[in-house]
Design a protein around this motif. Structure first.
Motif, short mmCIF file in Angstrom:
data_model
loop_
_atom_site.label_atom_id
_atom_site.label_comp_id
_atom_site.label_asym_id
_atom_site.label_seq_id
_atom_site.Cartn_x
_atom_site.Cartn_y
_atom_site.Cartn_z
N SER A 78 32.35 28.90 48.10
CA SER A 78 33.66 28.56 47.53
C SER A 78 33.69 27.13 47.01
O SER A 78 34.32 26.85 45.99
CB SER A 78 34.77 28.74 48.56
OG SER A 78 34.65 30.00 49.20
N PRO A 120 38.06 33.40 48.33
CA PRO A 120 38.60 32.80 47.12
C PRO A 120 39.44 31.56 47.44
O PRO A 120 40.04 31.49 48.52
CB PRO A 120 39.49 33.91 46.56
CG PRO A 120 39.96 34.65 47.78
CD PRO A 120 38.82 34.59 48.76
N ILE A 122 42.67 30.15 46.24
CA ILE A 122 43.75 30.74 45.45
C ILE A 122 44.25 29.80 44.34
O ILE A 122 44.44 30.21 43.21
CB ILE A 122 44.92 31.20 46.35
CG1 ILE A 122 44.43 32.32 47.31
CG2 ILE A 122 46.10 31.70 45.52
CD1 ILE A 122 43.83 33.55 46.67
N GLU A 126 41.74 31.38 37.80
CA GLU A 126 40.96 32.58 37.46
C GLU A 126 39.48 32.28 37.20
O GLU A 126 38.61 33.05 37.58
CB GLU A 126 41.55 33.23 36.20
CG GLU A 126 42.76 34.11 36.48
CD GLU A 126 42.45 35.22 37.49
OE1 GLU A 126 41.46 35.95 37.30
OE2 GLU A 126 43.21 35.36 38.46
N LEU A 129 37.68 31.95 40.37
CA LEU A 129 37.53 33.26 41.01
C LEU A 129 36.38 34.05 40.37
O LEU A 129 35.55 34.63 41.07
CB LEU A 129 38.84 34.05 40.93
CG LEU A 129 38.81 35.45 41.58
CD1 LEU A 129 38.47 35.39 43.06
CD2 LEU A 129 40.14 36.17 41.38
N THR A 154 35.37 38.15 48.73
CA THR A 154 36.07 37.44 47.67
C THR A 154 37.20 38.25 47.05
O THR A 154 38.36 37.83 47.05
CB THR A 154 35.08 36.99 46.56
OG1 THR A 154 33.88 36.52 47.16
CG2 THR A 154 35.69 35.89 45.72
N ALA A 158 41.28 37.94 47.46
CA ALA A 158 41.98 37.47 46.26
C ALA A 158 43.20 38.35 45.97
O ALA A 158 44.20 37.88 45.43
CB ALA A 158 41.05 37.47 45.06
N SER A 159 43.11 39.62 46.36
CA SER A 159 44.23 40.52 46.10
C SER A 159 45.07 40.78 47.36
O SER A 159 45.96 41.61 47.35
CB SER A 159 43.71 41.85 45.54
OG SER A 159 42.82 42.43 46.47
N ARG A 164 47.05 35.27 50.05
CA ARG A 164 47.58 34.52 48.90
C ARG A 164 48.81 33.70 49.31
O ARG A 164 48.91 32.52 49.01
CB ARG A 164 47.97 35.45 47.76
CG ARG A 164 46.79 36.17 47.11
CD ARG A 164 47.26 36.99 45.91
NE ARG A 164 47.74 36.08 44.86
CZ ARG A 164 46.95 35.55 43.94
NH1 ARG A 164 45.65 35.80 43.94
NH2 ARG A 164 47.45 34.72 43.03
#
Length: 201
Positions: A78, A120, A122, A126, A129, A154, A158-159, A164
């Motif tokens: 990261s 990730p 946050i 993008e 990521l 990852t 991220a989702s 998040r």
């Protein structure tokens, strides 16, 4: 007869568990859920790249090993993929070289390795990521070629709404209790239990 398993966890702030008010991070939660006689050492250092980790790895790991079932969990990437002054902190080719070097030395030291993919960051956007996902994919292939388990984190994190939300409520990178619990679950449902059960040869 219980096996005396010694596990060093080496990596960055996510390994260290930065941001967790309970100070357990994912490492503490994974250990808590793992049966058996384990001695664990958290060697996470904030902002460490794979260059830093490769440099200090064996100075820190070797003194903690005994004539036991010695293990090493490696997690980085990261920080490597963060941009500073217009360039990524560590070139992806070098990140892979660093991982290769650590895994090769594990072979020489008879240390059983497992790699946890980079979470990730946050608020890094993008592009970060995408770079992190690409690096994680390359790490997966490297580990597969060496029969070392790799646990991808990852995209799943991220989702993940909890990860998040907690990261953005904190410093933009590190989650709180819920996010680390989620990461611990990913590790535990990954290849962790098989890896722990594996007998050392």
């Amino acid at each position: 007869m219980t096996r005396d398993i010694r596990i060093c966890f080496i990596g960055d702030s996510f390994v260290q568990g930065v941001g967790d008010p309970e100070h357990r991070g994912w490492v503490g939660r994974v250990l808590e859920a793992t049966a058996g006689d384990l001695t664990a050492f958290n060697l996470g250092i904030r902002r460490n790249t794979s260059d830093d980790i490769r440099r200090r790895c064996w100075q820190e790991v070797l003194p903690r090993l005994v004539g036991a079932d010695n293990r090493l969990v490696v997690s980085f990437g990261s920080n490597d993929t963060l941009e500073e002054n217009g360039a990524v902190r560590v070139d992806p080719g070098r990140s892979l070289e660093n991982l290769t070097s650590i895994l090769d030395e594990c072979g020489r030291q008879a240390v059983t390795a497992l790699v946890v993919g980079p979470p990730p960051v946050i608020d890094a956007g993008e592009a970060h990521l995408r770079r992190t996902v690409k690096l994680a994919d390359e790490m997966t292939a490297l580990c597969r070629s060496r029969h070392v388990p790799f646990i991808a984190t990852t995209m799943e994190l991220a989702s993940d709404p909890t990860w998040r939300r907690e990261a953005l409520a904190g410093d933009g990178a590190h989650p709180g209790i819920g996010g680390y619990r989620r990461l611990a679950d990913i590790v535990l449902t990954g290849q962790w239990r098989d890896w722990i059960a594996q007998t050392h040869h």
